[in-house]
Design a protein around this motif. Structure first.
Motif, mmCIF file in Angstrom:
data_model
loop_
_atom_site.group_PDB
_atom_site.id
_atom_site.type_symbol
_atom_site.label_atom_id
_atom_site.label_comp_id
_atom_site.label_asym_id
_atom_site.label_seq_id
_atom_site.Cartn_x
_atom_site.Cartn_y
_atom_site.Cartn_z
ATOM 1 N N GLU A 100 0.843 -1.200 0.000
ATOM 2 C CA GLU A 100 0.000 0.000 0.000
ATOM 3 C C GLU A 100 0.874 1.244 0.000
ATOM 4 N N ASP A 101 0.606 2.128 -0.944
ATOM 5 C CA ASP A 101 1.264 3.430 -0.949
ATOM 6 C C ASP A 101 0.692 4.281 0.179
ATOM 7 N N PRO A 102 1.463 5.221 0.725
ATOM 8 C CA PRO A 102 0.884 6.122 1.725
ATOM 9 C C PRO A 102 -0.340 6.843 1.147
ATOM 10 N N ALA A 103 -1.416 6.883 1.914
ATOM 11 C CA ALA A 103 -2.647 7.528 1.442
ATOM 12 C C ALA A 103 -2.424 9.018 1.195
ATOM 13 N N ILE A 104 -3.061 9.537 0.164
ATOM 14 C CA ILE A 104 -2.952 10.949 -0.191
ATOM 15 C C ILE A 104 -4.313 11.607 0.005
ATOM 16 N N HIS A 105 -4.321 12.780 0.624
ATOM 17 C CA HIS A 105 -5.566 13.537 0.772
ATOM 18 C C HIS A 105 -5.538 14.703 -0.211
ATOM 19 N N ASP A 106 -6.377 14.599 -1.244
ATOM 20 C CA ASP A 106 -6.487 15.671 -2.234
ATOM 21 C C ASP A 106 -7.516 16.679 -1.716
ATOM 22 N N GLN A 107 -7.025 17.810 -1.221
ATOM 23 C CA GLN A 107 -7.922 18.789 -0.603
ATOM 24 C C GLN A 107 -8.842 19.462 -1.613
ATOM 25 N N MET A 108 -8.352 19.654 -2.832
ATOM 26 C CA MET A 108 -9.193 20.285 -3.863
ATOM 27 C C MET A 108 -10.411 19.414 -4.192
ATOM 28 N N LEU A 109 -10.178 18.104 -4.316
ATOM 29 C CA LEU A 109 -11.269 17.175 -4.631
ATOM 30 C C LEU A 109 -11.985 16.678 -3.374
ATOM 31 N N ASN A 110 -11.377 16.944 -2.204
ATOM 32 C CA ASN A 110 -11.854 16.388 -0.935
ATOM 33 C C ASN A 110 -11.951 14.863 -1.031
ATOM 34 N N ARG A 111 -10.851 14.266 -1.485
ATOM 35 C CA ARG A 111 -10.798 12.815 -1.645
ATOM 36 C C ARG A 111 -9.531 12.268 -0.990
ATOM 37 N N VAL A 112 -9.689 11.099 -0.411
ATOM 38 C CA VAL A 112 -8.533 10.335 0.069
ATOM 39 C C VAL A 112 -8.236 9.301 -1.012
ATOM 40 N N ILE A 113 -6.980 9.225 -1.442
ATOM 41 C CA ILE A 113 -6.590 8.291 -2.494
ATOM 42 C C ILE A 113 -5.776 7.162 -1.879
ATOM 43 N N LEU A 131 -8.378 3.469 -4.935
ATOM 44 C CA LEU A 131 -9.699 3.868 -4.465
ATOM 45 C C LEU A 131 -9.680 5.356 -4.147
ATOM 46 N N LEU A 132 -10.703 6.070 -4.594
ATOM 47 C CA LEU A 132 -10.886 7.477 -4.239
ATOM 48 C C LEU A 132 -12.104 7.550 -3.333
ATOM 49 N N ALA A 133 -11.904 8.081 -2.149
ATOM 50 C CA ALA A 133 -12.983 8.090 -1.158
ATOM 51 C C ALA A 133 -13.150 9.467 -0.534
ATOM 52 N N THR A 134 -14.392 9.778 -0.164
ATOM 53 C CA THR A 134 -14.690 11.035 0.513
ATOM 54 C C THR A 134 -14.614 10.819 2.022
ATOM 55 N N PRO A 135 -13.735 11.554 2.728
ATOM 56 C CA PRO A 135 -13.670 11.389 4.187
ATOM 57 C C PRO A 135 -14.925 11.936 4.852
ATOM 58 N N ILE A 136 -15.459 11.176 5.803
ATOM 59 C CA ILE A 136 -16.633 11.605 6.564
ATOM 60 C C ILE A 136 -16.245 11.613 8.038
#
Length: 199
Positions: A100-113, A131-136
């Motif tokens: 697993e690569d370190p997870a990336i948080h794309d703030q512009m898209l509000n997605r965790v990759i 996987l692209l996921a929206t943090p809740i």
């Protein structure tokens, strides 16, 4: 003197045993926290199988020719077979082949990759599970998109599949292939069942 020597030997072997146990536990735990893309797709397929959605399939060949058809619900699993046949990272033996690569948080898209890559890319057809996921806050992140990259190449030919699954909406497979002495061919297959045509 013998007593202290025996104690030292005992402590040494106890330490080695604890280290080996810890290492083995670490090895066995590898991949247990991986998200199973296959399980997520199976849930999607089961949902569509019991729905009343109209399932449409469009095939584009080199963006010049397209063919549209409708898929019966009972054939949806077959249409999604390429997603169901990828390595299932919930299987311990399979998980050992991926990292697993370190997870990336794309703030512009509000997605965790979240990205899973093969430990030895030359031995795996599936080069990437993403996987692209929206943090809740306070809950598990909601998976929105799944991206799979598959490649098969040898001396005679090259085949690449870029696969995208949009949760609760559609999936798409872009297949690029080339054989010796022939031009590259790109076939895009898109299947939709709950997609807003205005988006």
């Amino acid at each position: 003197m013998r007593y202290f020597y025996a104690m030292r030997i005992s402590v040494f072997f106890l330490t080695v045993t604890l280290i080996l146990t810890a290492c083995n536990a670490k090895k066995d735990d590898r991949g247990t926290n991986f998200i199973s893309v296959v399980s997520l797709i199976k849930k999607q397929v089961a949902h569509v199988d019991t729905s009343l959605y109209s399932i449409m399939k469009v095939v584009y060949i080199d963006s010049l020719h397209s063919d549209t058809s409708y898929i019966p619900r009972e054939q949806f699993a077959d249409a999604a077979r390429e997603f169901l046949d990828i390595p299932d990272l919930s299987d311990e033996k399979v998980a050992k082949r991926y990292k697993e690569d370190p997870a990336i948080h794309d703030q512009m898209l509000n997605r965790v990759i979240i990205t899973y890559l093969p430990v030895d890319p030359d031995k795996e057809e599936v080069k990437r599970q993403e996987l692209l996921a929206t943090p809740i806050p306070g809950k598990d992140a909601k998976v929105n998109n799944i991206i799979i990259v598959r490649e098969v190449s040898n001396r005679d030919s090259f085949l690449q599949k870029k696969m995208l699954w949009q949760m609760d909406k559609s999936f798409q497979v872009v297949t690029t292939s080339q054989k010796p002495g022939k031009p590259e061919v790109t076939i895009t297959t898109k299947v939709t069942w709950n997609e807003d045509p205005n988006q």
